[in-house]
Design a protein around this motif. Sequence first.
Motif, short mmCIF file in Angstrom:
data_model
loop_
_atom_site.label_atom_id
_atom_site.label_comp_id
_atom_site.label_asym_id
_atom_site.label_seq_id
_atom_site.Cartn_x
_atom_site.Cartn_y
_atom_site.Cartn_z
N ALA A 5 11.89 3.21 -1.45
CA ALA A 5 10.59 2.90 -0.86
C ALA A 5 10.63 1.38 -1.00
CB ALA A 5 9.53 3.51 -1.52
N ALA A 6 11.62 0.65 -2.26
CA ALA A 6 11.53 -0.41 -2.57
C ALA A 6 12.17 -1.59 -1.80
CB ALA A 6 12.24 -0.81 -3.95
N VAL A 24 11.35 1.13 -8.19
CA VAL A 24 12.57 1.49 -8.73
C VAL A 24 12.36 2.00 -10.01
CG1 VAL A 24 14.88 0.83 -9.50
CG2 VAL A 24 13.89 -0.14 -7.11
N LEU A 25 11.60 1.47 -10.77
CA LEU A 25 11.13 1.70 -12.20
C LEU A 25 10.57 3.19 -12.27
CD1 LEU A 25 11.38 1.10 -15.27
CD2 LEU A 25 9.25 -0.07 -14.93
N TYR A 58 0.69 -1.33 0.01
CA TYR A 58 0.00 -0.14 -0.01
C TYR A 58 0.92 1.09 -0.07
CZ TYR A 58 -4.60 2.08 0.32
OH TYR A 58 -5.57 2.97 0.01
N PHE A 59 1.99 1.28 0.72
CA PHE A 59 3.02 2.21 0.85
C PHE A 59 3.43 2.78 -0.81
CE2 PHE A 59 7.35 3.64 1.16
CZ PHE A 59 7.44 4.45 2.29
N TYR A 60 3.74 1.59 -1.53
CA TYR A 60 4.08 1.86 -2.97
C TYR A 60 2.64 2.25 -3.80
CZ TYR A 60 7.75 -1.62 -1.85
OH TYR A 60 9.11 -2.06 -1.43
N ARG A 61 1.75 1.78 -3.57
CA ARG A 61 0.64 2.14 -4.16
C ARG A 61 0.39 3.89 -3.96
NH1 ARG A 61 -5.91 0.65 -4.23
NH2 ARG A 61 -6.28 1.80 -5.74
N MET A 62 0.52 4.00 -2.74
CA MET A 62 0.17 5.69 -2.48
C MET A 62 1.21 6.59 -2.85
SD MET A 62 -3.01 5.44 -1.58
CE MET A 62 -3.21 7.10 -1.21
#
Length: 188
Positions: free
Chosen positions: A174-175, A92-93, A24-28
């Motif tokens: 974040a990754a 990362v991308l 969810y951290f990545y999604r947001m």
Amino acid sequence: ATAHSLGYEWAVALLLGLAFGFAYFYRMAMTFLSPYVVKDLGLSNTQVGALGSGLSLTWALGAFLIGLWSDAVGRRKPFLLAFMVIFSFCSVLSGLAASFGTLLASRIVMGAVEGPFLPICLAIMTMESAENRRGLNAGIVQNGVSNLVGNALGPIVLIAIATALNWRDAFYLAAVPGLLCAVAIWLW
């Protein structure tokens, strides 16, 4: 389902909650970092909206299709591990994106592998929980730990990194937690 000790169940709930929290951290992340990204890449409001829509569309499709696939093969852990690695790579991308198209592609792939993440986590939690604690443990995974990580800490951490370094480094860093969670799930 095999009933396990309360300590074991809570450990599984905590680990899966952390894993979903980082998903969810990545999604947001795009939501929190969009002021930086918009300025740097010159994105329009329509493009920012498309980033969210693309991720949400593939999130919904991935939840259905890959959830169905996971049920058909009767395996959960390999899917979970693969998704964590893929969406960490997508973070990362996102940081490497030099254009709207690259950023959109990373968000679409991220949505496809994050969509089935919660259903698979909940399926694992159900199998690992005593019947009288399934609702509690599912709540811990879905709303307890994950909201603390994804919604409470996410904006603070990502904005701090983007302010101190830049938005790209925020996506790169974040990754890391997702990859660490993948290693923990793989070993455990």
